[in-house]
Design an enzyme around this catalytic site. Structure first.
Site, PDB file in Angstrom:
ATOM      1  N   THR A  69       0.859  -1.182   0.000  1.00 32.30           N
ATOM      2  CA  THR A  69       0.000   0.000   0.000  1.00 32.30           C
ATOM      3  C   THR A  69       0.893   1.229   0.000  1.00 32.30           C
ATOM      4  OG1 THR A  69      -0.139   0.396   2.398  1.00 32.30           O
ATOM      5  CG2 THR A  69      -1.562  -1.325   1.491  1.00 32.30           C
ATOM      6  N   CYS A  70       0.271   2.413   0.085  1.00 32.69           N
ATOM      7  CA  CYS A  70       1.079   3.632   0.082  1.00 32.69           C
ATOM      8  C   CYS A  70       1.850   3.796   1.384  1.00 32.69           C
ATOM      9  CB  CYS A  70       0.191   4.855  -0.159  1.00 32.69           C
ATOM     10  SG  CYS A  70      -1.164   5.024   1.008  1.00 32.69           S
ATOM     11  N   ASN A  71       1.509   3.022   2.426  1.00 39.14           N
ATOM     12  CA  ASN A  71       2.173   3.165   3.725  1.00 39.14           C
ATOM     13  C   ASN A  71       3.007   1.964   4.145  1.00 39.14           C
ATOM     14  OD1 ASN A  71       0.981   5.697   4.243  1.00 39.14           O
ATOM     15  ND2 ASN A  71      -0.914   4.664   4.810  1.00 39.14           N
ATOM     16  N   ARG A  72       3.012   0.910   3.343  1.00 41.12           N
ATOM     17  CA  ARG A  72       3.731  -0.287   3.758  1.00 41.12           C
ATOM     18  C   ARG A  72       3.976  -1.229   2.586  1.00 41.12           C
ATOM     19  NH1 ARG A  72       2.014  -1.975   8.126  1.00 41.12           N
ATOM     20  NH2 ARG A  72       0.701  -0.182   8.647  1.00 41.12           N
ATOM     21  N   GLN A 133      -9.772   0.733   5.264  1.00 39.06           N
ATOM     22  CA  GLN A 133      -9.162   0.417   3.969  1.00 39.06           C
ATOM     23  C   GLN A 133      -8.205  -0.774   4.066  1.00 39.06           C
ATOM     24  OE1 GLN A 133      -6.789   3.577   2.362  1.00 39.06           O
ATOM     25  NE2 GLN A 133      -6.623   2.668   0.332  1.00 39.06           N
ATOM     26  N   GLN A 137      -7.538  -4.277   1.808  1.00 35.65           N
ATOM     27  CA  GLN A 137      -6.242  -4.477   1.153  1.00 35.65           C
ATOM     28  C   GLN A 137      -5.637  -5.823   1.545  1.00 35.65           C
ATOM     29  OE1 GLN A 137      -4.545  -0.838   2.669  1.00 35.65           O
ATOM     30  NE2 GLN A 137      -4.764   0.222   0.706  1.00 35.65           N
ATOM     31  N   THR A 207      -7.508   7.479 -10.366  1.00 32.16           N
ATOM     32  CA  THR A 207      -8.793   6.763 -10.392  1.00 32.16           C
ATOM     33  C   THR A 207      -8.730   5.433  -9.649  1.00 32.16           C
ATOM     34  OG1 THR A 207      -8.164   5.801 -12.533  1.00 32.16           O
ATOM     35  CG2 THR A 207      -9.537   7.795 -12.583  1.00 32.16           C
ATOM     36  N   GLU A 209      -7.819   3.107  -5.900  1.00 29.21           N
ATOM     37  CA  GLU A 209      -8.454   2.943  -4.595  1.00 29.21           C
ATOM     38  C   GLU A 209      -8.293   4.178  -3.717  1.00 29.21           C
ATOM     39  OE1 GLU A 209      -8.702  -0.483  -1.121  1.00 29.21           O
ATOM     40  OE2 GLU A 209      -6.969  -0.411  -2.447  1.00 29.21           O
TER      41      GLU A 209
END
Length: 446
Positions: A69-72, A133, A137, A207, A209
């Protein structure tokens, strides 16, 4: 503790191993907690399918699930013979990172790895505590690996349990109520910065998640916005299914001089918002109006130098991480309740794992005794000599089954219960010896 191997520093937390079937569970990760976003981006895999294959074919994992993800960026694996060195070498190969970057990777094994997954699915490890979220994920990462046969029995047991726990804990504690997403935090900041967001011109680029989450927050607050993407058809589909007014990407760039707020939430591997574009747009703005930009992309798509331009306020994920600390303090009651429930889940999960340890012995004993039952039944029917009616033969056969069940069910259920409650390894050894389990196992294999 730190462990050095071939000039690689590894952070490893160890406890007694939890074994699922035959394979221990391992988790290797880099998250916003131990790496700034610009470094975290380096660990991401451009081709998830290929990365799974690298870890299974070259890094010694029997099963693999990658959560990105954007954090991990996290790898969950199961391996009978785990080698952290091979695991890290696989990461170097799959992501193209250097050896010195490996200092940021944290590795958990056994119960620690499973506990981390439970916390992750429950939202306790998220940048914004309690956000929903991450549960989706985790589920999608699991489904992808299972569909492509990268995940087998070991990881399936663990992930099934963690996903159920994540939903259960959210329902029981309410930790996911309120403004608990990066998108909601970002929109809150905009509303604090501008007096009336509804009258501002808002542009959303992306566009996927993350963009969808931003769009939903804006929609709930009755804020109109434009949606742009490099692929025009995606922008139109996004507008039809989520919200927003679709515009061409080139048009969006031309409109930077009149936009008040920009959200970028894409996975583009290059800068979409450059210093030159924003500098040029700001010189054309009327009345010295300000511009607020949120870079929610991974990797980053906004040139950091943009923050030095007069009238521009740039917020990136690192800054949102600092603000998320306040969210944590305001939710301590829910966090404490969630942690207690996770501890309960871990105890329950230990019982399941212990029972799985006993099951091969129990099933082997039943199979062995059934072989004896069948052999002796044939002897008995042969000794009777006369031709029996089918219903008479069936009565005797059912009697043989009942005797086996009557003799074995109580001791085997007691064995299961004893192992489930205490993981009594010594008792399993005694039972295995009494029933010659190892010999039976070898016989079955041959």
């Amino acid at each position: 503790m730190g462990e050095k191997r071939h000039n690689m520093t590894i952070t490893i937390k160890t406890t007694s191993e939890t074994r699922v079937g035959l394979a221990p569970i391992v988790n290797a990760r880099v998250t916003y907690r131990n790496a700034p976003m610009h470094l975290l981006e380096k660990f991401a895999f451009k081709d998830i399918d290929k990365a799974h294959k690298v870890f299974i074919e070259s890094a010694g994992l029997d099963e693999c699930i990658i959560l990105q993800t954007c954090n991990r960026v996290e790898i969950f694996g199961a391996a009978k013979d785990l080698d952290e060195h091979k695991l890290l070498e696989g990461w170097v190969s799959a992501a193209g990172i250097s050896q010195k970057d490996l200092d940021s990777i944290e590795i958990n094994r056994g119960k620690d790895a499973i506990m981390h997954l439970m916390r992750l699915a429950s939202g306790l490890e998220s940048l914004v505590v309690g956000e929903d979220q991450i549960l989706g994920q985790v589920r999608r990462a699991f489904e992808f690996s299972r569909t492509h046969r990268f995940a087998g029995t070991n990881l399936s047991v663990v992930f099934d349990r963690a996903l159920k726990a994540g939903g259960k804990i959210r329902a029981a504690t309410g930790i996911n109520k309120g403004n608990v997403s990066i998108a909601s935090v970002a929109v809150n900041l905009v509303e604090e910065y501008f007096d009336d967001l509804k009258n501002k011109t808002v542009l959303l680029i992306g566009t996927g998640e993350a963009a969808s989450l931003v769009a939903k927050v804006l929609k709930r607050r009755d804020v109109n916005f434009m949606i742009a993407s490099r692929a025009p058809e995606r922008a139109h589909a996004f507008a039809d299914t989520v919200a927003g007014i679709p515009i061409a990407f080139d048009t969006a760039l031309d409109m930077l001089r009149i936009v008040d707020v920009i959200f970028t939430a894409t996975m583009a591997p290059y800068r979409l918002i450059t210093y030159e574009r924003i500098e040029n747009a700001m010189t054309k703005r009327r009345g010295g109006t300000s511009l607020m930009i949120f870079d929610l992309s991974n990797p980053r798509t906004v040139d950091e130098r943009v923050a030095t331009i007069r009238g521009v306020k740039l917020i990136n994920m690192d800054q949102i991480a600092e603000l998320a600390g306040k969210n944590m303090h305001s939710r301590m009651k829910e966090v404490n309740s969630a942690e207690k429930l996770i501890n309960d889940e871990m105890k329950s999960f230990d019982a399941v794992i212990n029972r799985m340890k006993a099951e091969p012995i129990v099933m082997s004993i039943f199979r062995s005794v059934d072989t004896i039952r069948e052999r002796e039944l044939k002897k008995a029917l042969a000794m009777i000599g006369k031709k029996m009616a089918p219903e008479e033969t069936k009565v005797i056969e059912q009697l043989s089954y009942a005797v086996v069940e009557g003799v074995l069910s109580v001791p085997m259920n007691n064995l299961r219960k004893e192992i489930e409650e205490g993981g009594n390894e010594e008792l399993m050894k005694i039972v295995a010896k009494l029933f010659n389990y190892e010999g039976n196992q070898d016989q079955q294999q041959h």
